[in-house]
Scaffold this active site. Structure first.
Site, PDB file in Angstrom:
ATOM      1  N   LYS A  69       0.840  -1.215   0.000  1.00 54.55           N
ATOM      2  CA  LYS A  69       0.000   0.000   0.000  1.00 54.55           C
ATOM      3  C   LYS A  69       0.870   1.259   0.000  1.00 54.55           C
ATOM      4  O   LYS A  69       0.679   2.168  -0.810  1.00 54.55           O
ATOM      5  CB  LYS A  69      -0.904   0.035   1.238  1.00 54.55           C
ATOM      6  CG  LYS A  69      -1.895  -1.096   1.347  1.00 54.55           C
ATOM      7  CD  LYS A  69      -2.814  -0.917   2.521  1.00 54.55           C
ATOM      8  CE  LYS A  69      -2.109  -0.964   3.858  1.00 54.55           C
ATOM      9  NZ  LYS A  69      -1.497  -2.238   4.207  1.00 54.55           N
ATOM     10  N   GLU A  79       0.810   5.531  11.659  1.00 50.94           N
ATOM     11  CA  GLU A  79       1.798   4.575  11.135  1.00 50.94           C
ATOM     12  C   GLU A  79       3.100   4.691  11.924  1.00 50.94           C
ATOM     13  O   GLU A  79       3.237   5.534  12.807  1.00 50.94           O
ATOM     14  CB  GLU A  79       2.035   4.833   9.650  1.00 50.94           C
ATOM     15  CG  GLU A  79       0.833   4.487   8.780  1.00 50.94           C
ATOM     16  CD  GLU A  79       0.490   3.000   8.769  1.00 50.94           C
ATOM     17  OE1 GLU A  79       1.278   2.208   8.259  1.00 50.94           O
ATOM     18  OE2 GLU A  79      -0.582   2.634   9.293  1.00 50.94           O
ATOM     19  N   ARG A  80       4.062   3.877  11.546  1.00 50.22           N
ATOM     20  CA  ARG A  80       5.328   3.867  12.292  1.00 50.22           C
ATOM     21  C   ARG A  80       6.147   5.128  12.000  1.00 50.22           C
ATOM     22  O   ARG A  80       6.088   5.657  10.886  1.00 50.22           O
ATOM     23  CB  ARG A  80       6.145   2.633  11.902  1.00 50.22           C
ATOM     24  CG  ARG A  80       5.482   1.342  12.289  1.00 50.22           C
ATOM     25  CD  ARG A  80       6.138   0.149  11.631  1.00 50.22           C
ATOM     26  NE  ARG A  80       5.336  -1.047  11.813  1.00 50.22           N
ATOM     27  CZ  ARG A  80       4.292  -1.386  11.056  1.00 50.22           C
ATOM     28  NH1 ARG A  80       3.939  -0.619  10.042  1.00 50.22           N
ATOM     29  NH2 ARG A  80       3.608  -2.478  11.303  1.00 50.22           N
TER      30      ARG A  80
END
Lengths: 280, 457
Positions: free
Chosen positions: B155, B181-182
């Site tokens: 993605k 997210e990270r």
């Protein structure tokens, strides 16, 4: 959320496939065993005739049997030996491919077996005549076809007939091959012409030779039918063995998915219960 | 104590209960503790004197009894023409270590006037240069596009590639929202965009997974606000990238849980649909230019029937489903053609030729899937000639629709390719006609246009 029970239905469906595949494999494997016995018996019979023909050859009889006489005019035909049953697509496709390579050499094609007929028609090949719905014992069909071919050859309609069949090399290997059939060639080398025993033939040595040669051609012809059947059954045995292994692999994967999905579902339900309990 | 000030009565998780004895602050107002400088957003009235507020910053230094000031009636994001090429937090404060001079401030929450919502522009397809997208799930300007997939199916790579191609063709500016997210991924993205020379056309807003749920639930709105600002001031079409909208729903779930709300199905907040509407309906088109949003949607456990995923589906014009099975075969982008859809794939939008080829390609893939079980168990030789031809062409189409990406060039050692739509259509048309039936599968793998086949053969 995915219903994990869906996987159960899929697994059950796959198990049915696996059972069918294994049954087909067992039937094919046992038939291979039976067929090998028939081929061995036929070979012994053919050796006996061959031995008699050699003795006659030693008497210096000239071979002028009509089935062995080269003809100048007439059609050139190919007899393609296949079967009625599937699950050996590779075997039949290889025969069809072999035919396509040599198609230009023949004026017409005769097909034995529904599969060969449909595969050839798919490729746009016009088949002159075909023999389908074969009985379990191919002897009667072989005899019928042989009579038809002999009479046409005898009349001079056909000058040459070759046979395309899957040659049996081993249980795991069969190769398509075109063998010349008529005019039949029976050559005895001078070294082999050894007379033994009392040369008394009734009504005459020449007639006996003619009869035996015809018998020999018939046995040879039937032998090719049996070899085709043996190749088909061998290919089916191996194909079903592979299919059974693949089905088991698919089943294992689905079972893993099923277990994961079930565990996930149980964990989620527990979490929901826990959270609601905390809220209350 | 001033009349506008409140006092912290309790803190549970990321939620503070603040007592305002005199003047109650409005909902969605920004509050700050007087000593520890912790930020809160007022989200709920508990009673006539107490409000509940979610934290927008760390709470370690906050104490019970600490005074709280009302900073602003609305949470706003700082904006300016200099947002491009920069990285910001939820409030529009730079986080890349460089100075930023804001020229404007815009509120995160705006009442939605339904009369102001214009429909998606249908004047043709937005070419992305990615074959499988342009052919089978074409984008239109102003569309909402979702990229669905479990972890590790590509993605983020696809989103970065799209950002690159949009910048390459000067189609407009990009705004990126990194939601939940990270931190490493944000850093990687920043460096990748810099290396690809795309950063100068992109503004990035981050609320990573270590941030409070309140931050993650609002940073997406900050990015939308920035997109609106750029659309109206820079006179350009804007592409809003969100990675990952599912984390936005997750943040809402965490907020709901910390507020003590009774959860709905699978533990999601009862207000899941409202929360998503708050974000999705905010993405609107202007009178001259549009905001096209491309949203990555994490699919938990690859389950497309997850309630959050289903809710997101309903807002999208185009859904690209990325499949783990396809990715495991080395087919990238791992788009599942049969599960993806686009409102743009309509004869009135893409034209007859494109629509016809796309329909045929889909039909071939559909047939191939039906045959896949027979092929898996009995082998391809069991198929009829027609079916074998279909399977052969499906395999070739599948290989041809792979593509070397600019973003992955450093890892794959294959230079990226931008493929114009007419080349894609031409290639698929020729494969469908059977021109490549005898070509090696490998010769069609990871190429740009079909003209490259000879070079690889």
């Amino acid at each position: 959320m995915k219903l994990y029970s869906v996987y159960k239905d899929k697994i059950s469906g796959l198990q049915d496939v696996a059972d069918t595949v294994k049954t087909v494999e067992k039937v094919a494997a046992s038939s291979v065993h039976l067929m090998r016995g028939q081929v061995a018996a036929l070979n012994f019979h053919a050796q006996q005739i061959e031995q008699a023909l050699r003795r006659l050859s030693a008497l210096g009889i000239v071979i002028d049997h009509p089935m062995a006489k080269p003809l100048a005019a007439g059609k050139s035909l190919l007899l393609v030996l296949t079967g009625d049953k599937g699950l050996v697509g590779g075997l039949w496709h290889n025969l069809v491919n072999e035919y396509i390579v040599h198609a230009a050499d023949y004026d017409g094609v005769i097909v034995v077996g529904a599969k060969g007929l449909s595969y050839l028609e798919e490729e746009g090949v016009k088949v002159d005549s075909s023999f389908t719905d074969l009985p379990e014992d191919w002897g009667s069909v072989a005899s019928r076809i042989k009579q038809g071919i002999f009479s046409r050859f005898g009349r001079g309609d056909i000058r040459r007939i070759d046979i395309l069949l899957p040659r049996f090399l081993s249980l795991g290997q069969q190769l398509p091959a075109i063998l010349p059939f008529l005019p039949f060639s029976f050559v005895v080398s001078s070294d082999e012409r050894v007379a033994s025993g009392l040369p008394i033939y009734e009504p005459s040595a020449r007639e006996a030779y003619s009869f035996l040669l015809e018998e020999y051609i018939g046995v040879y012809f039937y032998g090719l039918f049996l070899e085709t059947r043996l190749s088909e059954l061998s290919a089916r045995t191996i194909s079903m063995e592979t299919a059974a292994a693949k089905t088991e692999e698919l089943e294992r994967r689905l079972e893993l998915e099923y277990i994961k999905e079930r565990n996930r579902s149980v964990t989620r339900k527990q979490l929901e219960s826990f959270m609601v309990h905390k809220m209350v | 104590m001033k009349k506008s000030q409140g006092t912290i009565k309790a803190i549970r998780g990321g939620v503070a209960e603040i007592d305002f004895s005199f003047v109650m602050p409005p909902l969605h107002s920004l509050l700050r503790t007087a000593e520890s400088n912790a930020l809160f957003e007022a989200v709920e009235r508990k009673d006539v004197r107490t409000i509940r507020a979610i934290s927008l910053s760390p709470l370690e230094a906050v104490e019970r009894g600490e005074l709280v000031d009302l900073v602003a009636d609305q949470i706003s994001v700082e904006l300016g023409p200099g947002v491009l090429g920069r990285m910001f937090d939820l409030f529009g404060k730079p986080i890349d270590g460089f100075a930023f001079e804001p020229k404007a401030k815009a509120p995160l929450f705006e009442p939605i006037d339904s009369r102001a919502i214009s429909p998606t522009r249908t004047d043709g397809v937005l070419e992305t240069g990615i074959k499988i997208i342009d052919l089978l799930a074409p984008f239109r300007l102003g569309d909402k596009i979702g990229m669905f997939g479990g972890a590790g199916v590509g993605k983020t790579v696809l989103i970065t590639e799209l950002m690159h191609n949009i910048s390459l063709k000067h189609l407009g500016y990009s705004v990126f929202a990194g939601v939940g997210e990270r931190i490493r991924e944000g850093n990687d993205l920043y460096l990748t965009l810099h290396d690809l020379d795309v950063l100068k056309n992109t503004a990035l807003y981050f609320g990573e997974m270590d941030k409070a749920p309140g931050v993650r639930a609002r940073v997406g709105l900050a990015a939308v606000t920035a997109a609106e600002y750029l659309r109206d001031t820079a006179d350009k079409d804007i592409f809003l990238f969100v990675d990952n909208i599912y984390r936005y729903a997750m943040a809402g779930m965490e907020v709901g849980a910390t507020l003590g709300k009774v959860p709905s199905e699978l533990g999601y907040q009862a207000t899941l649909d409202y929360d998503l509407a708050l974000f999705e309906e905010r993405i609107r088109q202007g009178s001259r230019h549009s905001i096209t949003s491309l949203q990555a949607v994490y699919v938990p456990a690859d389950d497309l029937t997850d309630p959050a995923v289903v809710s997101i589906f309903s807002y999208l014009d185009t859904s690209l489903v990325l499949s783990r099975d396809i990715a495991s075969k080395g087919i990238y982008p791992a788009v599942d053609v049969l599960r993806s859809s686009s409102l743009g794939l309509d004869v009135s939008v893409v034209g007859e030729r494109h629509f016809g080829v796309a329909s045929q390609v889909k039909a071939v893939f559909q047939k191939y899937e039906e045959l896949s079980h027979i092929i898996a168990i009995l082998g391809i030789d069991e198929l009829s000639r027609t079916d074998r031809t279909t399977a052969k062409r499906a395999e070739r189409l599948q290989r041809f629709l792979t593509q070397p990406l600019f973003v992955t060039a450093p890892f794959s050692d294959r230079p990226g390719a931008y493929v114009p739509l007419d080349k894609t259509i031409d290639g698929c048309e020729r494969i469908l006609k059977g021109d490549f039936d005898d070509a090696e599968l490998e010769s069609l793998y990871m190429i740009g246009s079909i003209d490259e086949v000879k070079l690889h053969a």
